[in-house]
Design an enzyme around this catalytic site. Structure first.
Site, PDB file in Angstrom:
ATOM      1  N   LYS A 187       0.843  -1.188   0.000  1.00 49.07           N
ATOM      2  CA  LYS A 187       0.000   0.000   0.000  1.00 49.07           C
ATOM      3  C   LYS A 187       0.881   1.242   0.000  1.00 49.07           C
ATOM      4  CE  LYS A 187      -1.815   2.619   3.065  1.00 49.07           C
ATOM      5  NZ  LYS A 187      -1.633   3.901   2.349  1.00 49.07           N
ATOM      6  N   GLY A 240       7.191   4.780   8.457  1.00 45.75           N
ATOM      7  CA  GLY A 240       6.327   5.925   8.743  1.00 45.75           C
ATOM      8  C   GLY A 240       6.508   6.389  10.174  1.00 45.75           C
ATOM      9  N   GLU A 262      10.634   0.971  10.133  1.00 42.40           N
ATOM     10  CA  GLU A 262      11.629   2.025   9.937  1.00 42.40           C
ATOM     11  C   GLU A 262      10.903   3.326  10.213  1.00 42.40           C
ATOM     12  OE1 GLU A 262      13.444   4.893   8.891  1.00 42.40           O
ATOM     13  OE2 GLU A 262      13.339   4.322   6.777  1.00 42.40           O
ATOM     14  N   CYS A 296      13.533  10.877   7.322  1.00 41.79           N
ATOM     15  CA  CYS A 296      13.500  10.290   8.660  1.00 41.79           C
ATOM     16  C   CYS A 296      14.825  10.541   9.381  1.00 41.79           C
ATOM     17  CB  CYS A 296      13.193   8.812   8.574  1.00 41.79           C
ATOM     18  SG  CYS A 296      14.177   7.977   7.335  1.00 41.79           S
ATOM     19  N   GLU A 393       9.883  15.418  16.084  1.00 41.32           N
ATOM     20  CA  GLU A 393      10.222  15.329  14.662  1.00 41.32           C
ATOM     21  C   GLU A 393       9.316  16.317  13.906  1.00 41.32           C
ATOM     22  OE1 GLU A 393       9.130  11.726  12.315  1.00 41.32           O
ATOM     23  OE2 GLU A 393      11.194  11.788  11.627  1.00 41.32           O
TER      24      GLU A 393
HETATM   25  P1  NAI Z   1       1.935   7.638   8.743  1.00 38.39           P
HETATM   26  O1  NAI Z   1       2.837   6.784   9.558  1.00 38.39           O
HETATM   27  O2  NAI Z   1       0.542   7.837   9.262  1.00 38.39           O
HETATM   28  O3  NAI Z   1       1.804   7.071   7.247  1.00 38.39           O
HETATM   29  C1  NAI Z   1       2.726   6.198   6.634  1.00 38.39           C
HETATM   30  C2  NAI Z   1       1.970   5.088   5.915  1.00 38.39           C
HETATM   31  O4  NAI Z   1       1.203   4.350   6.859  1.00 38.39           O
HETATM   32  C3  NAI Z   1       0.963   5.578   4.861  1.00 38.39           C
HETATM   33  O5  NAI Z   1       0.940   4.683   3.787  1.00 38.39           O
HETATM   34  C4  NAI Z   1      -0.350   5.534   5.617  1.00 38.39           C
HETATM   35  O6  NAI Z   1      -1.482   5.415   4.785  1.00 38.39           O
HETATM   36  C5  NAI Z   1      -0.163   4.281   6.465  1.00 38.39           C
HETATM   37  N1  NAI Z   1      -1.003   4.215   7.665  1.00 38.39           N
HETATM   38  C6  NAI Z   1      -1.481   5.239   8.412  1.00 38.39           C
HETATM   39  N2  NAI Z   1      -2.230   4.768   9.423  1.00 38.39           N
HETATM   40  C7  NAI Z   1      -2.237   3.414   9.324  1.00 38.39           C
HETATM   41  C8  NAI Z   1      -2.865   2.361  10.071  1.00 38.39           C
HETATM   42  N3  NAI Z   1      -3.629   2.621  11.140  1.00 38.39           N
HETATM   43  N4  NAI Z   1      -2.649   1.093   9.682  1.00 38.39           N
HETATM   44  C9  NAI Z   1      -1.876   0.808   8.609  1.00 38.39           C
HETATM   45  N5  NAI Z   1      -1.282   1.759   7.858  1.00 38.39           N
HETATM   46  C10 NAI Z   1      -1.456   3.053   8.208  1.00 38.39           C
HETATM   47  O7  NAI Z   1       2.640   9.040   8.553  1.00 38.39           O
HETATM   48  P2  NAI Z   1       1.953  10.405   8.055  1.00 38.39           P
HETATM   49  O8  NAI Z   1       0.634  10.573   8.759  1.00 38.39           O
HETATM   50  O9  NAI Z   1       2.005  10.470   6.585  1.00 38.39           O
HETATM   51  O10 NAI Z   1       2.975  11.499   8.625  1.00 38.39           O
HETATM   52  C11 NAI Z   1       2.939  11.881   9.986  1.00 38.39           C
HETATM   53  C12 NAI Z   1       4.333  12.114  10.536  1.00 38.39           C
HETATM   54  O11 NAI Z   1       5.047  10.871  10.544  1.00 38.39           O
HETATM   55  C13 NAI Z   1       5.205  13.037   9.711  1.00 38.39           C
HETATM   56  O12 NAI Z   1       4.998  14.374  10.028  1.00 38.39           O
HETATM   57  C14 NAI Z   1       6.580  12.583  10.095  1.00 38.39           C
HETATM   58  O13 NAI Z   1       6.965  13.181  11.320  1.00 38.39           O
HETATM   59  C15 NAI Z   1       6.416  11.089  10.301  1.00 38.39           C
HETATM   60  N6  NAI Z   1       6.828  10.325   9.101  1.00 38.39           N
HETATM   61  C16 NAI Z   1       8.016   9.658   9.124  1.00 38.39           C
HETATM   62  C17 NAI Z   1       8.454   8.992   8.000  1.00 38.39           C
HETATM   63  C18 NAI Z   1       9.750   8.269   7.979  1.00 38.39           C
HETATM   64  O14 NAI Z   1      10.314   8.058   6.914  1.00 38.39           O
HETATM   65  N7  NAI Z   1      10.238   7.808   9.100  1.00 38.39           N
HETATM   66  C19 NAI Z   1       7.709   9.007   6.753  1.00 38.39           C
HETATM   67  C20 NAI Z   1       6.440   9.689   6.836  1.00 38.39           C
HETATM   68  C21 NAI Z   1       6.057  10.319   7.972  1.00 38.39           C
END
Ligand code: NAI
Ligand code: MG
Length: 490
Positions: A187, A240, A262, A296, A393
């Site tokens: 996804k 994420g 990660e 990240c 972050e």
């Molecule tokens: P997120 O962790 O919510 O999203 C990442 C992925 O997880 C997306 O594909 C999303 O649709 C999916 N996801 C979200 N909720 C889920 C659930 N309950 N079950 C399964 N999959 C789920 O991150 P988001 O909301 O885009 O960004 C929020 C903050 O997270 C950012 O401001 C940043 O601080 C951090 N982040 C860190 C990343 C990294 O590379 N470590 C990448 C993206 C965000």
């Protein structure tokens, strides 16, 4: 009016549906969502909004391809050959893919072309070469037995990725999964589904059998949640936010799926008094502002020895102010917009908090222009460890500069975070560099460089920055199960 130089005039959107069992299908519910161009805030395309029904279909297809299908029967070397072919097809289309990534994500096309895409291709080739080198061993057990181990693919893997490096995260996930012989239900992030869908078609064009790679675009709690809960998924690999990882871990507890994570960081980047300050300033600027600060491993806590503080901060300020913001598709652009309104709002709220908590904003601090999610490169000086801009972050172009006097105290402060993804030190003193590398609790340490990535070098976090490692031989292990076979000899 002169038109600025572009790699591709208008990138084409060719795929917007779910890719399941080798077919392009609308979402079973018929629902779609729009993916937005962050530079203009206008929709690019309507994309199928997959949910549980589509995930069910995708898992069925992946199970068939794994349990009885062509993938489990194929020789490992032939799997590798198809992966090399996929890398070649991506390379053939490198300019178009870079432009599509830039359109959907907002990153400068220059960066997508020079950084993301070469790393994507390298990653797939690196793991292609591993496909026929995943071996077990013989085990000298007591008694008249022959005992050996096998490394087998873990099975169907669910892969959930974020929007900051959509193609690169796809490659980091597909590479080890395919090499190990797993099948995939992926996804992509709802903000950036387009390039992953294009890669799925290229995988089919390369000859990777139907059902081996399935891509279901959609939202986290629905499509992502369905992957995590599905009993037919053996492992979930997620990149994420740590808060999302916590939800996933709880939900995966029922089936005890294998998990790798990660996650985020608040990485310290340390400038010692003896450092080459010009090189350190360039590396520090890159280490934070690259990809609009949406990394990240962004070096977001810049610790500067107080003896060189003023001189160093001047250099940082000049470099930040010199960054060219503008249309991501134009080759001269250094910095594009943030990915979406939510990230824009989050970052602006941290800039306000920084000001309210008494840090000095020495450059930037405002929205850039009046269209698109652009934010000026922003530096806060005089930051203390307890301010929210030093702890959380931000995931945007906001740098926090902290002074230090004593080396040991600085190490303690560098470690005072629940994250542990990366850290860097700039120094000419080899003893100091090794001391830093040993004492800082983070998965990656850079010395006199920043953001150096390679498919062969494992990457991942200590503490709440993750679990397991990606890339390198270590990155393969979580895609395999170990089996012990013992045979009684006569
Ligand atoms: P997120 O962790 O919510 O999203 C990442 C992925 O997880 C997306 O594909 C999303 O649709 C999916 N996801 C979200 N909720 C889920 C659930 N309950 N079950 C399964 N999959 C789920 O991150 P988001 O909301 O885009 O960004 C929020 C903050 O997270 C950012 O401001 C940043 O601080 C951090 N982040 C860190 C990343 C990294 O590379 N470590 C990448 C993206 C965000
Ligand atoms: Mg979220």
């Amino acid at each position: 009016m002169a038109t600025a130089e572009r790699l591709i005039a208008e990138p084409q959107v060719r795929h917007t549906e779910c890719f399941i069992g080798g077919k392009w299908l609308p979402a079973a519910s018929g629902k779609t969502f729009e993916t937005i161009n962050p530079a203009t805030e206008e929709p690019i395309a309507s994309v199928a909004e997959g949910d549980q029904q589509d995930i069910d279909l995708a898992v069925d297809a992946a199970r068939r391809a794994f349990d009885s299908g062509p993938w489990s029967r194929m020789d490992a070397r032939d799997r590798g050959r198809l992966m090399y072919k996929l890398a070649d097809l991506i390379e053939d289309e490198i300019d178009e893919l870079a432009a599509l990534e830039s359109l959907d994500n907002g990153k400068p096309v220059k960066d997508a072309r020079a950084a993301d895409l070469p790393l994507v291709i390298d990653c797939l080739r690196y793991y292609a070469g591993f496909a026929d080198k995943i071996q077990g061993s013989t085990i000298p057990i007591r008694g008249n037995y022959f005992s050996y181990s096998r490394r087998e693919p873990v099975g169907v893997v669910g892969q959930i990725i974020p929007w900051n490096f959509p193609m690169l995260m796809t490659a980091w996930k597909w590479g080890p999964a395919l090499a190990a012989g797993c099948t995939v239900v992926m996804k992509p992030a709802e903000q950036t589904p387009l390039t992953c869908l294009r890669m799925a078609q290229l995988a089919q064009d390369a000859g990777i059998p139907d059902g081996v790679i399935n891509v279901v675009p959609g939202f986290g709690p629905t499509a992502g949640g369905a992957i995590v809960k599905h009993p037919g998924v053996d492992k979930v690999a997620f990149t994420g936010e740590h808060l999302t990882a916590q939800i996933i871990m709880r939900e995966a507890a029922t089936s005890l799926k294998r998990l790798t994570f990660e996650l985020g960081g608040k990485s310290p980047n340390v400038i010692a008094a003896d450092a080459d300050l010009d090189a350190a300033a360039v590396g520090t600027n890159f280490g934070l502002f690259f990809n609009q600060g949406q990394c990240c491993c962004a070096g977001s806590r810049v610790f500067v020895d107080e003896r060189v503080h003023d001189e160093f901060v001047d250099k940082l300020k000049n470099l930040a102010a010199g960054r060219r913001l503008g249309a991501p598709l134009e080759m001269e652009t250094d910095q594009g917009p943030q990915v979406d309104q939510a990230q824009f709002d989050k970052i602006m709220s941290y800039i306000e908090k920084g000001q309210a908590e008494g840090a000095q904003c020495i450059t930037g601090g405002k929205r850039y222009g009046d269209r698109g999610y652009f934010i000026e490169p922003t530096i806060f000086d005089g930051v203390n460890d307890d301010m929210s801009i030093a702890k959380d972050e931000i995931f945007g172009p906001v740098m926090s500069v902290l002074k230090y006097r004593d080396w040991d105290e600085m190490i303690e402060r560098a470690n005072k975070t629940f994250y542990g993804l990366a850290a860097a030190v700039w120094t000419r003193d080899v003893t100091q560099a090794h001391d830093f590398a040993r004492r800082v609790r983070a998965g990656t340490i850079w010395v006199n460089c920043y953001d150096v990535f390679d498919a062969a070098a494992p990457f991942g976090g200590f503490k709440m920055s993750g679990q397991g490692r990606e890339l390198g031989e270590e990155g393969l292990r979580p895609y395999t199960e170990s089996k012990t076979v013992t045979i009684h000899l006569g």
